[in-house]
Design a protein around this motif. Structure first.
Motif, PDB file in Angstrom:
ATOM      1  N   LEU A  91      35.276  44.277  25.844  1.00 37.42           N
ATOM      2  CA  LEU A  91      34.409  44.579  26.982  1.00 37.42           C
ATOM      3  C   LEU A  91      33.305  43.536  26.992  1.00 37.42           C
ATOM      4  O   LEU A  91      32.434  43.536  26.120  1.00 37.42           O
ATOM      5  CB  LEU A  91      33.816  45.991  26.858  1.00 37.42           C
ATOM      6  CG  LEU A  91      32.799  46.371  27.937  1.00 37.42           C
ATOM      7  CD1 LEU A  91      33.466  46.395  29.313  1.00 37.42           C
ATOM      8  CD2 LEU A  91      32.167  47.737  27.628  1.00 37.42           C
ATOM      9  N   GLN A  92      33.398  42.631  27.954  1.00 38.92           N
ATOM     10  CA  GLN A  92      32.373  41.617  28.130  1.00 38.92           C
ATOM     11  C   GLN A  92      31.384  42.116  29.172  1.00 38.92           C
ATOM     12  O   GLN A  92      31.767  42.438  30.294  1.00 38.92           O
ATOM     13  CB  GLN A  92      32.990  40.296  28.586  1.00 38.92           C
ATOM     14  CG  GLN A  92      31.987  39.205  28.908  1.00 38.92           C
ATOM     15  CD  GLN A  92      31.231  38.730  27.675  1.00 38.92           C
ATOM     16  OE1 GLN A  92      31.825  38.542  26.617  1.00 38.92           O
ATOM     17  NE2 GLN A  92      29.925  38.543  27.811  1.00 38.92           N
ATOM     18  N   MET A  93      30.112  42.179  28.795  1.00 37.31           N
ATOM     19  CA  MET A  93      29.085  42.714  29.682  1.00 37.31           C
ATOM     20  C   MET A  93      28.070  41.625  29.983  1.00 37.31           C
ATOM     21  O   MET A  93      27.454  41.072  29.071  1.00 37.31           O
ATOM     22  CB  MET A  93      28.401  43.914  29.022  1.00 37.31           C
ATOM     23  CG  MET A  93      29.371  45.024  28.644  1.00 37.31           C
ATOM     24  SD  MET A  93      28.559  46.457  27.915  1.00 37.31           S
ATOM     25  CE  MET A  93      28.071  45.775  26.331  1.00 37.31           C
ATOM     26  N   ASN A  94      27.918  41.324  31.251  1.00 36.71           N
ATOM     27  CA  ASN A  94      26.982  40.298  31.689  1.00 36.71           C
ATOM     28  C   ASN A  94      25.899  40.901  32.570  1.00 36.71           C
ATOM     29  O   ASN A  94      26.051  42.002  33.106  1.00 36.71           O
ATOM     30  CB  ASN A  94      27.725  39.215  32.465  1.00 36.71           C
ATOM     31  CG  ASN A  94      28.775  38.516  31.625  1.00 36.71           C
ATOM     32  OD1 ASN A  94      28.596  38.306  30.431  1.00 36.71           O
ATOM     33  ND2 ASN A  94      29.886  38.149  32.253  1.00 36.71           N
ATOM     34  N   ARG A  95      24.824  40.165  32.715  1.00 31.38           N
ATOM     35  CA  ARG A  95      23.694  40.580  33.564  1.00 31.38           C
ATOM     36  C   ARG A  95      23.282  42.023  33.237  1.00 31.38           C
ATOM     37  O   ARG A  95      23.127  42.862  34.119  1.00 31.38           O
ATOM     38  CB  ARG A  95      24.042  40.431  35.038  1.00 31.38           C
ATOM     39  CG  ARG A  95      24.458  39.027  35.417  1.00 31.38           C
ATOM     40  CD  ARG A  95      24.385  38.750  36.895  1.00 31.38           C
ATOM     41  NE  ARG A  95      25.119  39.702  37.696  1.00 31.38           N
ATOM     42  CZ  ARG A  95      26.427  39.648  37.924  1.00 31.38           C
ATOM     43  NH1 ARG A  95      27.137  38.688  37.390  1.00 31.38           N
ATOM     44  NH2 ARG A  95      27.009  40.545  38.690  1.00 31.38           N
ATOM     45  N   LEU A  96      23.092  42.267  31.975  1.00 34.56           N
ATOM     46  CA  LEU A  96      22.735  43.602  31.533  1.00 34.56           C
ATOM     47  C   LEU A  96      21.330  43.969  31.982  1.00 34.56           C
ATOM     48  O   LEU A  96      20.454  43.104  32.098  1.00 34.56           O
ATOM     49  CB  LEU A  96      22.850  43.697  30.017  1.00 34.56           C
ATOM     50  CG  LEU A  96      24.288  43.731  29.484  1.00 34.56           C
ATOM     51  CD1 LEU A  96      24.318  43.360  28.012  1.00 34.56           C
ATOM     52  CD2 LEU A  96      24.899  45.100  29.709  1.00 34.56           C
ATOM     53  N   ASN A  97      21.125  45.255  32.207  1.00 37.82           N
ATOM     54  CA  ASN A  97      19.803  45.769  32.558  1.00 37.82           C
ATOM     55  C   ASN A  97      19.518  47.008  31.711  1.00 37.82           C
ATOM     56  O   ASN A  97      20.438  47.556  31.079  1.00 37.82           O
ATOM     57  CB  ASN A  97      19.719  46.060  34.057  1.00 37.82           C
ATOM     58  CG  ASN A  97      20.774  47.051  34.506  1.00 37.82           C
ATOM     59  OD1 ASN A  97      20.758  48.199  34.084  1.00 37.82           O
ATOM     60  ND2 ASN A  97      21.692  46.609  35.362  1.00 37.82           N
TER      61      ASN A  97
ATOM     62  N   GLY B 107      29.837  49.025  36.308  1.00 36.03           N
ATOM     63  CA  GLY B 107      30.136  47.721  35.729  1.00 36.03           C
ATOM     64  C   GLY B 107      30.802  46.733  36.651  1.00 36.03           C
ATOM     65  O   GLY B 107      31.014  45.571  36.268  1.00 36.03           O
ATOM     66  N   LYS B 108      31.118  47.159  37.852  1.00 39.01           N
ATOM     67  CA  LYS B 108      31.830  46.272  38.772  1.00 39.01           C
ATOM     68  C   LYS B 108      31.050  44.993  39.018  1.00 39.01           C
ATOM     69  O   LYS B 108      29.864  45.021  39.320  1.00 39.01           O
ATOM     70  CB  LYS B 108      32.089  46.985  40.097  1.00 39.01           C
ATOM     71  CG  LYS B 108      33.262  47.934  40.058  1.00 39.01           C
ATOM     72  CD  LYS B 108      33.495  48.578  41.419  1.00 39.01           C
ATOM     73  CE  LYS B 108      34.661  49.557  41.352  1.00 39.01           C
ATOM     74  NZ  LYS B 108      34.856  50.255  42.647  1.00 39.01           N
ATOM     75  N   GLY B 109      31.736  43.881  38.858  1.00 37.81           N
ATOM     76  CA  GLY B 109      31.124  42.588  39.083  1.00 37.81           C
ATOM     77  C   GLY B 109      30.327  42.063  37.906  1.00 37.81           C
ATOM     78  O   GLY B 109      29.934  40.895  37.895  1.00 37.81           O
ATOM     79  N   ARG B 110      30.068  42.896  36.930  1.00 40.21           N
ATOM     80  CA  ARG B 110      29.299  42.465  35.759  1.00 40.21           C
ATOM     81  C   ARG B 110      30.095  42.581  34.457  1.00 40.21           C
ATOM     82  O   ARG B 110      29.868  41.801  33.526  1.00 40.21           O
ATOM     83  CB  ARG B 110      28.026  43.297  35.619  1.00 40.21           C
ATOM     84  CG  ARG B 110      27.083  43.208  36.803  1.00 40.21           C
ATOM     85  CD  ARG B 110      25.768  43.921  36.503  1.00 40.21           C
ATOM     86  NE  ARG B 110      25.982  45.347  36.231  1.00 40.21           N
ATOM     87  CZ  ARG B 110      25.499  45.972  35.162  1.00 40.21           C
ATOM     88  NH1 ARG B 110      24.799  45.314  34.263  1.00 40.21           N
ATOM     89  NH2 ARG B 110      25.724  47.270  35.005  1.00 40.21           N
ATOM     90  N   PHE B 111      30.969  43.554  34.381  1.00 42.85           N
ATOM     91  CA  PHE B 111      31.730  43.805  33.156  1.00 42.85           C
ATOM     92  C   PHE B 111      33.176  43.365  33.342  1.00 42.85           C
ATOM     93  O   PHE B 111      33.744  43.500  34.431  1.00 42.85           O
ATOM     94  CB  PHE B 111      31.714  45.287  32.800  1.00 42.85           C
ATOM     95  CG  PHE B 111      30.353  45.846  32.453  1.00 42.85           C
ATOM     96  CD1 PHE B 111      29.223  45.052  32.393  1.00 42.85           C
ATOM     97  CD2 PHE B 111      30.205  47.201  32.202  1.00 42.85           C
ATOM     98  CE1 PHE B 111      27.982  45.569  32.077  1.00 42.85           C
ATOM     99  CE2 PHE B 111      28.982  47.745  31.885  1.00 42.85           C
ATOM    100  CZ  PHE B 111      27.864  46.932  31.824  1.00 42.85           C
TER     101      PHE B 111
END
Length: 122
Positions: free
Chosen positions: A81-87, A64-68
Protein backbone atom coordinates in the motif's frame (compact mmCIF):
# COMPACT_ATOMS: atom_id res chain seq x y z
CA UNK A 1 -4.58 -21.19 7.44
CA UNK A 2 -3.37 -17.80 6.26
CA UNK A 3 -1.01 -15.58 8.21
CA UNK A 4 -0.39 -11.94 7.42
CA UNK A 5 2.57 -9.92 8.63
CA UNK A 6 2.68 -6.20 8.04
CA UNK A 7 5.66 -3.92 7.81
CA UNK A 8 6.07 -0.23 7.37
CA UNK A 9 4.11 2.60 8.88
CA UNK A 10 5.47 5.26 11.15
CA UNK A 11 5.24 9.01 11.32
CA UNK A 12 5.30 11.52 8.50
CA UNK A 13 4.42 15.15 7.97
CA UNK A 14 1.40 16.18 5.96
CA UNK A 15 2.06 15.93 2.26
CA UNK A 16 4.51 13.11 2.69
CA UNK A 17 4.40 9.46 1.65
CA UNK A 18 4.57 6.10 3.34
CA UNK A 19 4.54 2.54 2.11
CA UNK A 20 3.18 -0.51 3.88
CA UNK A 21 3.71 -4.12 2.99
CA UNK A 22 1.88 -7.29 3.94
CA UNK A 23 3.50 -10.69 3.57
CA UNK A 24 1.07 -13.57 3.29
CA UNK A 25 1.73 -17.21 4.05
CA UNK A 26 -0.52 -20.21 3.58
CA UNK A 27 -1.13 -22.59 0.74
CA UNK A 28 -4.48 -21.10 -0.22
CA UNK A 29 -3.57 -17.44 -0.04
CA UNK A 30 -3.54 -17.00 -3.80
CA UNK A 31 -7.26 -17.71 -3.87
CA UNK A 32 -8.05 -14.76 -1.63
CA UNK A 33 -8.64 -11.09 -2.15
CA UNK A 34 -6.23 -8.91 -0.20
CA UNK A 35 -7.71 -5.86 1.42
CA UNK A 36 -6.44 -2.86 3.29
CA UNK A 37 -8.46 -1.24 6.06
CA UNK A 38 -7.72 1.43 8.61
CA UNK A 39 -9.04 2.28 12.02
CA UNK A 40 -8.71 5.66 13.66
CA UNK A 41 -9.19 6.09 17.40
CA UNK A 42 -12.76 5.43 18.51
CA UNK A 43 -13.98 4.57 15.02
CA UNK A 44 -14.75 1.41 13.10
CA UNK A 45 -12.53 -0.08 10.44
CA UNK A 46 -12.68 1.83 7.20
CA UNK A 47 -12.14 0.24 3.80
CA UNK A 48 -9.07 1.53 1.99
CA UNK A 49 -8.82 -0.76 -1.00
CA UNK A 50 -8.28 -4.29 -2.23
CA UNK A 51 -6.38 -6.23 -4.84
CA UNK A 52 -6.94 -9.68 -6.25
CA UNK A 53 -3.94 -11.99 -6.59
CA UNK A 54 -5.19 -13.22 -9.92
CA UNK A 55 -5.22 -10.46 -12.48
CA UNK A 56 -4.24 -7.75 -10.03
CA UNK A 57 -7.61 -5.99 -10.16
CA UNK A 58 -7.80 -3.18 -7.64
CA UNK A 59 -10.58 -1.13 -6.10
CA UNK A 60 -10.25 1.83 -3.76
CA UNK A 61 -12.37 3.46 -1.16
CA UNK A 62 -13.08 7.16 -1.38
CA UNK A 63 -10.48 8.04 1.24
CA UNK A 64 -7.56 6.83 -0.86
CA UNK A 65 -8.64 7.36 -4.44
CA UNK A 66 -5.99 9.19 -6.38
CA UNK A 67 -3.54 9.10 -3.49
CA UNK A 68 -3.13 5.44 -2.55
CA UNK A 69 -1.94 2.60 -4.74
CA UNK A 70 -2.15 -1.11 -4.00
CA UNK A 71 0.15 -3.55 -5.75
CA UNK A 72 1.18 -7.14 -5.32
CA UNK A 73 4.18 -9.34 -5.91
CA UNK A 74 2.93 -12.83 -6.56
CA UNK A 75 6.34 -14.46 -6.21
CA UNK A 76 6.86 -12.88 -2.79
CA UNK A 77 3.20 -13.24 -1.81
CA UNK A 78 3.34 -9.67 -0.66
CA UNK A 79 0.93 -6.81 -1.18
CA UNK A 80 1.84 -3.18 -0.87
CA UNK A 81 0.00 0.00 0.00
CA UNK A 82 1.71 3.11 -1.27
CA UNK A 83 0.25 6.24 0.32
CA UNK A 84 1.00 9.67 -1.10
CA UNK A 85 -0.06 13.19 -0.18
CA UNK A 86 -0.91 12.09 3.32
CA UNK A 87 -2.87 14.35 5.64
CA UNK A 88 -3.62 14.19 9.37
CA UNK A 89 -7.00 12.55 8.64
CA UNK A 90 -5.08 9.53 7.38
CA UNK A 91 -3.76 8.87 10.88
CA UNK A 92 -4.91 5.39 11.86
CA UNK A 93 -3.87 1.81 12.42
CA UNK A 94 -3.71 0.15 9.02
CA UNK A 95 -4.58 -3.50 8.60
CA UNK A 96 -4.18 -5.90 5.73
CA UNK A 97 -6.67 -8.70 5.39
CA UNK A 98 -7.31 -11.77 3.28
CA UNK A 99 -10.73 -13.03 2.37
CA UNK A 100 -12.47 -15.41 0.04
CA UNK A 101 -15.28 -12.97 -0.58
CA UNK A 102 -13.26 -9.77 -0.33
CA UNK A 103 -15.14 -6.62 -1.11
CA UNK A 104 -15.42 -3.40 0.87
CA UNK A 105 -16.75 -4.80 4.14
CA UNK A 106 -14.72 -6.32 6.94
CA UNK A 107 -17.12 -9.25 6.82
CA UNK A 108 -15.55 -10.37 3.55
CA UNK A 109 -12.19 -11.06 5.19
CA UNK A 110 -11.33 -13.99 7.43
CA UNK A 111 -7.68 -13.26 8.15
CA UNK A 112 -6.12 -10.08 9.48
CA UNK A 113 -2.66 -8.73 10.05
CA UNK A 114 -1.56 -7.29 13.35
CA UNK A 115 -1.98 -3.71 12.21
CA UNK A 116 0.59 -0.95 11.88
CA UNK A 117 0.32 2.64 13.06
CA UNK A 118 0.47 5.51 10.61
CA UNK A 119 0.66 8.99 12.10
CA UNK A 120 0.51 12.12 9.97
CA UNK A 121 1.37 15.41 11.63
CA UNK A 122 0.21 18.82 10.36
Amino acid sequence: QVQLVEHGGGSVQAGGSLALSCAATGSTVSAYTMGWFRQAGGKGREFVGFIRWSGGDTYYGDSGKGRFTIARDNAKRTVYLQMNRLNPEDTAVYYCAAGAAGGTSTQGYEYWGQGTQVTVSP
